[in-house]
Motif scaffolding. Structure first.
Motif, mmCIF file in Angstrom:
data_model
loop_
_atom_site.group_PDB
_atom_site.id
_atom_site.type_symbol
_atom_site.label_atom_id
_atom_site.label_comp_id
_atom_site.label_asym_id
_atom_site.label_seq_id
_atom_site.Cartn_x
_atom_site.Cartn_y
_atom_site.Cartn_z
ATOM 1 N N GLN A 185 1.992 -1.549 11.096
ATOM 2 C CA GLN A 185 2.977 -2.420 10.458
ATOM 3 C C GLN A 185 2.403 -3.041 9.190
ATOM 4 O OE1 GLN A 185 6.199 -2.892 11.281
ATOM 5 N NE2 GLN A 185 5.892 -1.294 12.802
ATOM 6 N N GLN A 186 1.143 -3.454 9.243
ATOM 7 C CA GLN A 186 0.421 -4.003 8.098
ATOM 8 C C GLN A 186 -0.891 -3.249 7.983
ATOM 9 O OE1 GLN A 186 0.023 -8.144 9.225
ATOM 10 N NE2 GLN A 186 1.752 -8.715 7.917
ATOM 11 N N VAL A 187 -1.321 -3.033 6.753
ATOM 12 C CA VAL A 187 -2.492 -2.191 6.524
ATOM 13 C C VAL A 187 -3.627 -3.006 5.898
ATOM 14 C CG1 VAL A 187 -3.357 -0.188 5.243
ATOM 15 C CG2 VAL A 187 -1.079 -0.122 6.262
ATOM 16 N N SER A 188 -4.799 -2.837 6.471
ATOM 17 C CA SER A 188 -6.016 -3.404 5.904
ATOM 18 C C SER A 188 -6.577 -2.400 4.901
ATOM 19 C CB SER A 188 -7.029 -3.628 7.029
ATOM 20 O OG SER A 188 -8.319 -3.755 6.500
ATOM 21 N N ARG A 216 -2.326 -6.312 5.234
ATOM 22 C CA ARG A 216 -2.638 -7.254 6.303
ATOM 23 C C ARG A 216 -2.699 -8.654 5.706
ATOM 24 N NH1 ARG A 216 -8.178 -6.164 8.979
ATOM 25 N NH2 ARG A 216 -8.794 -7.627 7.380
ATOM 26 N N ASP A 217 -2.310 -9.655 6.474
ATOM 27 C CA ASP A 217 -2.152 -11.023 5.965
ATOM 28 C C ASP A 217 -3.342 -11.532 5.162
ATOM 29 O OD1 ASP A 217 0.395 -11.232 6.926
ATOM 30 O OD2 ASP A 217 -0.164 -12.332 8.734
ATOM 31 N N ASP A 218 -4.566 -11.315 5.647
ATOM 32 C CA ASP A 218 -5.716 -11.861 4.926
ATOM 33 C C ASP A 218 -5.853 -11.243 3.532
ATOM 34 O OD1 ASP A 218 -6.379 -9.455 6.236
ATOM 35 O OD2 ASP A 218 -8.513 -9.945 6.281
ATOM 36 N N VAL A 262 0.866 -1.177 0.000
ATOM 37 C CA VAL A 262 0.000 0.000 0.000
ATOM 38 C C VAL A 262 0.901 1.225 0.000
ATOM 39 C CG1 VAL A 262 -1.800 1.257 1.239
ATOM 40 C CG2 VAL A 262 -1.766 -1.245 1.306
ATOM 41 N N ALA A 263 0.748 2.082 -0.989
ATOM 42 C CA ALA A 263 1.437 3.382 -1.016
ATOM 43 C C ALA A 263 0.451 4.406 -0.482
ATOM 44 C CB ALA A 263 1.867 3.727 -2.436
#
Length: 194
Positions: A77-80, A158-160, A65-66
């Motif tokens: 840390q991770q983006v949904s 995000r992982d999912d 994600v930019a």
């Protein structure tokens, strides 16, 4: 620009015969069908998975994600995708890569709120400048996230979402083309690929 692909391309003994036209995956596959190219690297398989095309999986490229550093999601840390849903998404036309477009749209359809999409500018620096100003966000292949500018950051999904939103890179050849040099190139390109 994708490190595993670049390393494998460097192993090919093709001399001057490697051409790297700046075309969409759909257009590269058309050139392959028209006998203008012998082997193409494409993001995702062709939409129709043509009978006359043989695909060999090469690698998986994650999407990042930019987004602007002023956005609250930039501190994660991770983006949904739901966390950046207040910004429009710079998005491309389906004709550029129908298979990848459709795969992403299936994921987008499951979000809590629909994403607002705006046309992706032709120039990536223009797009990144708009992101810095908080006008939108983008999903970019990791290999394209090398440009650094104050006010811009890249975050993993995000992982999912990351498990579904990525680009599978394939080497594609004409199904009936079994020339030894071409088969050797396919072997080198898929070396290490499952």
């Amino acid at each position: 620009r994708i490190p595993p692909v670049a390393a494998r391309l460097a192993q090919l003994d093709a001399g001057d015969e490697i051409d790297s036209p700046d075309l969409t995956s759909a257009r590269l596959l058309q050139c392959l069908a028209q006998n203008r190219l012998d082997l193409v690297l494409t993001g995702e398989k062709g939409a129709s998975e043509q009978e006359n095309v043989r695909y060999r999986w090469i690698c998986r490229e994650p999407l990042l994600v930019a987004l602007p550093t002023t956005h609250p999601a930039s501190r994660q840390q991770q983006v949904s995708l739901d966390a950046v849903n207040d910004l429009p998404l710079f998005w491309f036309a389906r004709r550029a890569n129908p298979a990848f477009f459709d795969k992403c749209e299936q994921v987008f359809a499951k979000l809590k709120r629909p994403l607002k999409k705006v046309n992706e500018p032709d120039d990536s620096l223009t797009m990144l400048a708009h992101i810095v100003r908080g006008k939108a966000f983008a999903l970019l292949p990791q290999s394209k996230c090398a440009f650094n500018q104050e006010g811009l950051c890249y975050r993993p999904l995000r992982d999912d979402h990351a498990q579904q939103l990525h680009i599978d890179v394939y080497a594609a050849t004409r199904h009936n083309d079994a020339r030894p040099a071409l088969m050797q190139a396919l072997e080198k390109l898929s070396n290490g690929a499952p």
